[in-house]
Scaffold this motif. Structure first.
Motif, PDB file in Angstrom:
ATOM      1  N   GLY A   1    -114.850  43.601   5.070  1.00 26.07           N
ATOM      2  CA  GLY A   1    -113.701  42.850   4.416  1.00 26.07           C
ATOM      3  C   GLY A   1    -113.399  41.689   5.300  1.00 26.07           C
ATOM      4  N   GLN A   2    -113.447  41.812   6.798  1.00 22.38           N
ATOM      5  CA  GLN A   2    -113.324  40.637   7.507  1.00 22.38           C
ATOM      6  C   GLN A   2    -114.430  39.674   7.171  1.00 22.38           C
ATOM      7  OE1 GLN A   2    -113.113  41.698  11.603  1.00 22.38           O
ATOM      8  NE2 GLN A   2    -110.954  42.255  11.731  1.00 22.38           N
ATOM      9  N   GLY A   3    -115.694  40.216   6.973  1.00 21.65           N
ATOM     10  CA  GLY A   3    -116.743  39.073   6.678  1.00 21.65           C
ATOM     11  C   GLY A   3    -116.703  38.648   5.504  1.00 21.65           C
ATOM     12  N   LEU A   4    -115.954  39.153   4.423  1.00 21.66           N
ATOM     13  CA  LEU A   4    -116.008  38.751   3.253  1.00 21.66           C
ATOM     14  C   LEU A   4    -114.764  37.523   3.172  1.00 21.66           C
ATOM     15  CD1 LEU A   4    -115.943  41.401   0.829  1.00 21.66           C
ATOM     16  CD2 LEU A   4    -117.588  39.684   0.804  1.00 21.66           C
ATOM     17  N   ASP A   5    -113.692  37.854   4.070  1.00 19.45           N
ATOM     18  CA  ASP A   5    -112.653  36.759   4.265  1.00 19.45           C
ATOM     19  C   ASP A   5    -113.250  35.476   4.830  1.00 19.45           C
ATOM     20  OD1 ASP A   5    -110.928  38.481   3.328  1.00 19.45           O
ATOM     21  OD2 ASP A   5    -110.080  39.074   5.328  1.00 19.45           O
ATOM     22  N   ARG A   6    -114.662  35.653   5.471  1.00 22.02           N
ATOM     23  CA  ARG A   6    -115.088  34.432   6.271  1.00 22.02           C
ATOM     24  C   ARG A   6    -116.283  33.803   5.394  1.00 22.02           C
ATOM     25  NH1 ARG A   6    -116.295  36.774  11.541  1.00 22.02           N
ATOM     26  NH2 ARG A   6    -117.722  35.171  11.668  1.00 22.02           N
ATOM     27  N   ARG A   7    -116.272  34.289   4.200  1.00 21.64           N
ATOM     28  CA  ARG A   7    -117.436  33.949   3.359  1.00 21.64           C
ATOM     29  C   ARG A   7    -117.984  32.242   3.585  1.00 21.64           C
ATOM     30  NH1 ARG A   7    -116.457  35.894  -2.357  1.00 21.64           N
ATOM     31  NH2 ARG A   7    -114.463  35.382  -1.690  1.00 21.64           N
ATOM     32  N   GLN A   8    -116.590  31.548   3.490  1.00 18.23           N
ATOM     33  CA  GLN A   8    -116.629  30.243   3.246  1.00 18.23           C
ATOM     34  C   GLN A   8    -117.284  29.694   4.556  1.00 18.23           C
ATOM     35  OE1 GLN A   8    -113.135  28.029   2.582  1.00 18.23           O
ATOM     36  NE2 GLN A   8    -114.186  26.623   1.469  1.00 18.23           N
ATOM     37  N   GLU A   9    -116.812  30.180   5.808  1.00 19.03           N
ATOM     38  CA  GLU A   9    -117.260  29.712   6.800  1.00 19.03           C
ATOM     39  C   GLU A   9    -118.881  29.981   7.131  1.00 19.03           C
ATOM     40  OE1 GLU A   9    -115.842  32.236  10.286  1.00 19.03           O
ATOM     41  OE2 GLU A   9    -117.807  31.897  11.233  1.00 19.03           O
ATOM     42  N   LEU A  10    -119.106  31.476   6.684  1.00 19.14           N
ATOM     43  CA  LEU A  10    -120.642  31.726   6.733  1.00 19.14           C
ATOM     44  C   LEU A  10    -121.402  30.860   5.957  1.00 19.14           C
ATOM     45  CD1 LEU A  10    -120.238  35.617   6.595  1.00 19.14           C
ATOM     46  CD2 LEU A  10    -120.875  33.874   8.734  1.00 19.14           C
ATOM     47  N   ALA A  11    -120.845  30.597   4.604  1.00 16.15           N
ATOM     48  CA  ALA A  11    -121.575  29.578   3.804  1.00 16.15           C
ATOM     49  C   ALA A  11    -121.695  28.346   4.378  1.00 16.15           C
ATOM     50  CB  ALA A  11    -120.899  29.199   2.501  1.00 16.15           C
ATOM     51  N   VAL A  12    -120.626  27.913   5.176  1.00 16.19           N
ATOM     52  CA  VAL A  12    -120.700  26.292   5.739  1.00 16.19           C
ATOM     53  C   VAL A  12    -121.715  26.214   6.684  1.00 16.19           C
ATOM     54  CG1 VAL A  12    -119.416  24.757   6.937  1.00 16.19           C
ATOM     55  CG2 VAL A  12    -118.398  25.804   5.129  1.00 16.19           C
ATOM     56  N   ARG A  13    -121.860  27.627   7.344  1.00 16.27           N
ATOM     57  CA  ARG A  13    -122.610  27.340   8.662  1.00 16.27           C
ATOM     58  C   ARG A  13    -124.012  27.592   7.934  1.00 16.27           C
ATOM     59  NH1 ARG A  13    -120.872  31.943  12.676  1.00 16.27           N
ATOM     60  NH2 ARG A  13    -121.950  30.809  14.048  1.00 16.27           N
ATOM     61  N   GLY A  14    -124.131  28.278   7.029  1.00 17.92           N
ATOM     62  CA  GLY A  14    -125.584  28.292   6.415  1.00 17.92           C
ATOM     63  C   GLY A  14    -126.132  27.034   5.981  1.00 17.92           C
ATOM     64  N   ALA A  15    -125.253  26.446   5.217  1.00 15.67           N
ATOM     65  CA  ALA A  15    -125.484  24.943   4.663  1.00 15.67           C
ATOM     66  C   ALA A  15    -125.743  24.054   5.773  1.00 15.67           C
ATOM     67  CB  ALA A  15    -124.386  24.484   3.889  1.00 15.67           C
ATOM     68  N   LEU A  16    -125.186  24.291   6.912  1.00 16.42           N
ATOM     69  CA  LEU A  16    -125.380  23.060   7.959  1.00 16.42           C
ATOM     70  C   LEU A  16    -126.781  23.582   8.724  1.00 16.42           C
ATOM     71  CD1 LEU A  16    -121.934  22.817   9.529  1.00 16.42           C
ATOM     72  CD2 LEU A  16    -123.073  21.240   8.049  1.00 16.42           C
ATOM     73  N   GLY A  17    -127.424  24.637   8.256  1.00  8.32           N
ATOM     74  CA  GLY A  17    -128.803  24.896   8.730  1.00  8.32           C
ATOM     75  C   GLY A  17    -128.898  26.266   9.409  1.00  8.32           C
ATOM     76  N   ALA A  18    -127.965  27.076   9.670  1.00 10.70           N
ATOM     77  CA  ALA A  18    -127.924  28.322  10.273  1.00 10.70           C
ATOM     78  C   ALA A  18    -128.953  29.050   9.358  1.00 10.70           C
ATOM     79  CB  ALA A  18    -126.733  28.850  10.535  1.00 10.70           C
ATOM     80  N   GLY A  19    -130.001  29.626  10.062  1.00  6.07           N
ATOM     81  CA  GLY A  19    -130.951  30.341   9.271  1.00  6.07           C
ATOM     82  C   GLY A  19    -130.357  31.840   8.848  1.00  6.07           C
ATOM     83  N   ARG A  20    -130.809  32.726   8.137  1.00  4.22           N
ATOM     84  CA  ARG A  20    -130.213  33.764   7.780  1.00  4.22           C
ATOM     85  C   ARG A  20    -130.250  34.633   8.860  1.00  4.22           C
ATOM     86  NH1 ARG A  20    -131.945  38.767   3.458  1.00  4.22           N
ATOM     87  NH2 ARG A  20    -129.963  39.629   3.810  1.00  4.22           N
ATOM     88  N   LEU A  21    -131.433  34.465   9.804  1.00  2.00           N
ATOM     89  CA  LEU A  21    -131.577  35.402  11.034  1.00  2.00           C
ATOM     90  C   LEU A  21    -130.441  35.072  11.979  1.00  2.00           C
ATOM     91  CD1 LEU A  21    -135.029  35.748  12.272  1.00  2.00           C
ATOM     92  CD2 LEU A  21    -133.290  37.599  11.975  1.00  2.00           C
TER      93      LEU A  21
END
Lengths: 128, 907
Positions: free
Chosen positions: B400-420
């Motif tokens: 649940g906490q992770g889902l709340d942060r989906r946007q943050e995660l997505a932004v970090r992914g878009a900025l180049g953070a790999g899945r790992l």
């Protein structure tokens, strides 16, 4: 940005400005080597002399600074320049690289600018 | 003079050695490149310093060593300058491991900050895991100590229990246990001892009591009687003195030797080694203490204060008349349990009077723990279910906490953070929570295991040894790490899925896949909680049913009193020995009866619900054991006022009266309803004649109602009562009926008995209410633990429902806003939210009930007065789950009704 290079070599075209400002010990080491190639102990003596004894780095500190300078390509081992000593056979001597000399010049210029900029001030008090 | 000059003895100087040690801090590559130069600088420096004196050298050495350490550290941790230049030059530090460490540190810092923002959720997630880990680890400590750990003797796996069997008793309501585990008579023990070839030692033992007299008031001690061979079989080593020796300590030769148990030795004699060789007066006879047995003996045999030998010719105390209570052997290394069984059966079969008996052999540990094994296994299963629910709850919160942060995660992914990289961050965060939970769980386990011990019923072997030791700790940590990794990693992988990037820009869009996972977790929690609660409800109903049972006597006002009169002081060879004892005992009874609070005192050979057992073959006249089978019935010698005193009804004929209360009266008997029905069917038993113990047949005077004096769960089917006086002097245990508070009676009785004769120990004064309570302590323990597990699991599940619903409301705020704008009113919106929660609850409870239908088989053997498919329990728990879920959904649904459409739509 995405794929990072694993190499430890600097990328092409990295200008000397990227190294500025230099911390004082690397700066002193570069200064010491600017006169002639030197081995470690000679560098220490030169640094003492340059700074009138104010800076007297321990061997560890010196070599830490030197190892970084070597990795960044500012200094390098001087091939065949070793002279025989009584005990260890051959001493490793170091010299400036072209990049090292550029960086030294850039840093010296930067410091000179700073000195010029601060000429209006004295330690005694404020002057408007 | 050179710094590197070796010392006169040729060994390098201290500072040289330190230098070399310090150089070893460097990486191999750095050593190759710089060690030579560093050493040289050091040498030169030292030369300089030596001219300035020793202190200068010392200061220099220290400074140089620090410098070297700085070099080593500096190479591993780049300075700000070198980091900055490295970054600007576009190359990475050399070693990925170090980069990972740095990253881990930053992830950790980030996580801590994130947790600080949501402390309650973090604590809840960790707590869920902690409770599960704590409960399962504590249960494991109990199971490990009681069931798993080998017996504390050399080669414990060779130790076996040996029993004769009585196949004819198979399925007997109260004696069924004797079918597989009957008892040896002493002659049988001697025969097996002589003839067996399968054991490296064989012996038998029996419990009895003895009275210790001396300086203070007399005390009754537990005494273990051992045949020769028991101690040798165990290979037990005395902690003081020597073991009992059949040669030196044969009671038949007049030797009176005993060993103390460690407990008695430490308790009564303060562990004084000089007690060996001292004299104890037991049953008015001096006994010599020859040694002390270690505590371990309790585990292998039973708990007793003193130990004595019995030999083939021990003639005192009528010891030889009784069967032993158990026998142990040590298998020869190449012998199997089955071979041993066959041989003992063969030896017993060759004894003419032995009948149809066979033999059984069980590993000793398994045999000693058979009574508690099923319950412990069920309880640890319960604890593990709780663990799974706790883990699911943790995963749910993390997800649940992770889902709340989906946007943050997505932004970090878009900025180049790999899945790992994303997974790494999430794993660190979740690892932090699960690590906290695990640590908390292991700590909690210590507390929980103390509670488990506190609540535990008496008589569980080795329970008191249960502790959080290395093994248990290891288990707890393994459980925690495993569950933490599993339930921490899974959400991390889930959340880092690449399609998450599509969530960019839509923070409130529904994401079905992920909420399906959450739904599944909540449904799973609900189902497991339902199962635990159903089990708890069934066990609880069992307790209620047991409380409601009519035992066949008035428990409220009765008190059982055990006394141990010094009958040894009466000379058996005296002609009136019997009369003297009888008179003495009657005086004692009269004394107690004279107390104002005492209404009546009865005498019985067997106190109800204490595990006292005594039974005999009975042969009614005209009964042919060949045709109708052997009849074994519980035997009670009672005073003639027994039935009135305890409140057991006589349903046919008459009770005993003064006519029967003489040694020379016509033999009289009262039989239980069950026995009468078995022998005489619908006809009356009154006036029939039954013989037992090879005595003259006794006339049945009446039929008493069946009583539950062996266990509350079922009446004692076959029982017969005989006036105690007809069987010799009237002695035994007392049952006191009081009109005052039974708990207050003890002191009065003790004082009165002490005034009567200071040599009579009053062993126990126990209200019947307490006896009944003790007899159901197993059931109480199981019910309590299962209820605790069930309630915690239920709360977790409700929390899951709440969290899910609350999140759904937030996610659907815009939808709610639109609905309200389009004219939906509060109750409609509320229904919308409640519906989802209740559907989940219905599925969860339904799945749980469906599984319960099968799972309750596990607890079936513990149930009494309730079927395992008891509809009240099943539907009641379903209702509880439903109401609980409704309550859990209410706060979020009320929040949903307060959605302001203008605000919701603007967002």
């Amino acid at each position: 940005m995405r794929r990072r290079r694993e190499s430890t070599r600097p990328s092409k075209g990295a200008g000397p400005e990227t190294f500025l400002p230099l911390p004082h010990l690397p700066f002193h080491v570069l200064l010491a080597l600017a006169e002639e190639p030197r081995h470690g102990w000679a560098i220490i003596r030169a640094v003492r002399q340059i700074t009138s004894g104010r800076d007297n780095p321990s061997s560890g500190s010196l070599y830490l600074a030197m190892s970084r300078l070597v990795e960044r390509g500012l200094i390098e081992e001087a091939p065949g320049a070793g002279i025989a000593t009584d005990r260890s056979g051959r001493r490793k001597t170091y010299r400036l690289t072209g990049l090292g000399r550029e960086v030294l010049e850039a840093e010296t210029a930067r410091l000179a600018t700073l000195v010029r900029l601060s000429e209006g001030f004295s330690t005694g008090g404020k002057k408007r | 003079m050179s710094a590197s000059r070796p010392r006169p003895d040729g060994r390098p100087r201290l500072d040289q050695r330190l230098l070399h040690a310090a150089l070893r801090l460097l990486t191999a590559a750095d050593r190759d490149l710089y060690a030579e130069g560093l050493s040289e600088c050091y040498r030169e420096r030292r030369l300089e310093a030596e001219s300035r004196g020793r202190s200068a050298v010392l200061v220099l050495s220290l400074r140089e060593l620090c410098g070297l350490a700085r070099f080593a550290l500096g190479r591993r941790f780049p300075s700000r300058w070198s980091r900055r230049t490295a970054r600007s030059l576009g190359f990475q530090p050399k070693r990925p491991v170090r980069r990972t460490m740095a990253q881990l540190l930053s992830d950790l810092k980030f996580s801590l900050r994130a947790f600080a923002r949501r402390p309650s959720m973090t604590v809840l997630a960790a707590l869920s895991l902690a409770l599960g880990v704590g409960a399962s680890t504590a249960m494991f400590s109990v199971v490990d100590s009681v069931l798993v750990r080998p017996l504390p003797f050399p080669e414990p796996e060779e130790l076996v229990s040996v029993y004769p069997t009585t196949p004819s008793l198979e399925g007997h309501p109260t004696l069924g246990g004797m079918a597989e585990r009957a008892t040896f008579s002493l002659p049988e023990v001697w025969t097996v001892r002589e003839q067996q070839t399968v054991f490296d030692g064989f012996g038998a033992f029996r419990w009895s009591s003895t009275t210790l007299s001396g300086d203070g008031p007399p005390e009754q001690l537990d005494r273990g009687l051992l045949t020769p061979g028991v101690l040798e079989t165990l290979r037990v080593v005395p902690i003081a003195g020597r073991l009992l020796d059949p040669q030196a300590d044969d009671p038949a030769d007049g030797a009176r030797s005993v060993m103390l148990s460690e407990g008695a030795w430490r308790g009564r004699f303060a562990g004084d080694p000089s007690v060996v060789g001292s004299i104890l007066v037991l049953d008015d006879e001096p006994h010599t203490v020859v040694g002390v047995l270690p505590r371990e003996i309790e585990v292998a045999i039973f708990d007793a204060d003193v130990w004595r030998l019995i030999t083939g010719s021990s003639s005192d105390d009528g010891i030889l008349d009784h069967n032993v209570s158990g026998a142990i052997g040590r298998l020869r290394p190449d012998t199997s349990v089955e071979q041993a069984r066959a041989e003992v059966a063969r030896i017993l079969g060759a004894i003419p009077e032995h009948g149809d008996h066979g033999a059984s052999v069980f590993p000793r540990l398994e045999d000693q723990t058979r009574a508690v094994r099923p319950a412990l296994l069920v309880l640890i299963a319960g604890a593990f279910v709780l663990l799974v629910v706790g883990c699911a709850n943790t995963a749910l919160i993390l997800l649940g906490q992770g889902l709340d942060r989906r946007q943050e995660l997505a932004v970090r992914g878009a900025l180049g953070a790999g899945r790992l990289r994303l997974i790494g961050q999430l794993v660190v965060e979740n690892g932090l929570v699960t690590g906290l939970g695990a640590a908390g769980g292991v700590l909690l386990a210590a507390g929980v295991s103390r509670v488990l011990l506190e609540l535990a019923p008496a008589g569980v072997p080795r329970l008191e040894e249960a502790a959080i030791d290395g093994r248990v700790l290891l288990f707890g940590i393994a459980v925690a790490v495993l569950s933490g990794t599993l339930f921490g990693l899974a959400p991390a992988f889930w959340l880092s899925r690449p399609d998450l990037a599509s969530a960019m820009g839509s923070t409130r869009g529904s994401s079905d896949g992920r909420s399906r996972l959450q739904d599944a977790l909540v449904v799973g929690e609900l189902a497991l909680a339902t199962i635990l609660l159903v089990a708890a409800a069934l066990l609880g109903r069992t307790l209620i049913a047991l409380d409601g049972v009519d035992p066949g006597f008035d428990s409220e006002q009765l008190v059982a009193v055990r006394v141990a009169p010094p009958f040894q002081r009466f000379d058996r060879s005296d002609e009136d020995w019997s009369g003297a004892i009888d008179g003495y005992f009657q005086n004692l009874v009269d004394e107690i009866e004279a107390l104002p609070a005492v209404d009546a005192v009865a005498v019985t050979s067997v106190v109800p619900l204490t595990g006292d057992r005594a039974n005999n073959d009975v042969v009614p006249e005209g009964w042919d054991p060949e045709v109708s089978g052997e009849l074994i019935a519980e035997r009670r010698f009672v005073s003639v006022d027994f039935f009135e005193t305890v409140g057991t009804r006589i349903v046919d004929g008459r009770g005993f009266d003064v006519r029967d209360d003489r040694a020379d009266a016509a033999p009289a008997m009262i039989v239980s309803e069950g026995l009468a029905r078995r022998v005489y069917g619908d006809e009356s038993a009154v006036g029939r004649r039954i013989s037992f113990w090879g005595r003259d047949p006794a006339t049945v005077m009446g039929v008493a109602e069946d009583v539950r004096d062996e266990s509350l769960q079922s009446p004692t089917d076959y029982a017969f009562y005989v006036p105690a006086r007809q069987m010799g002097p009237q002695t035994g245990n007392l049952i006191v009926r009081t009109s005052s508070d039974p708990a207050q009676l003890g002191d009065d009785i003790r004082q009165r008995v002490y005034a009567f004769d200071p040599d009579v120990p009053v062993t126990s004064v126990t209200p019947f209410v307490e006896l009944i309570g003790d007899s159901t302590s197993d059931q109480r323990y199981r019910a309590r633990l299962m209820t605790a597990f069930g309630i915690v699991a239920g709360l977790f599940a409700m929390l899951g429902v709440y969290g899910l619903t609350a999140r759904a409301v937030v996610r659907r705020t815009r939808e709610m806003g639109i609905r309200v704008a389009l004219g939906a009113v509060g109750p409609q919106v509320m229904r919308l939210v409640l519906r989802r929660g209740l559907i989940l609850a219905a599925i969860g409870a339904g799945v749980g009930l469906a599984i319960s239908v099968f799972a309750t088989r596990v607890v079936e053997s513990f149930l009494f007065g309730v079927s395992r498919l008891d509809p009240v329990s099943l539907l009641g728990i379903a209702l509880v789950i439903a109401v609980g879920s409704l309550l859990a959904c209410l706060p979020p649904s009320r929040r949903a009704t307060r959605v302001d459409p203008t605000v919701a739509l603007r967002e």
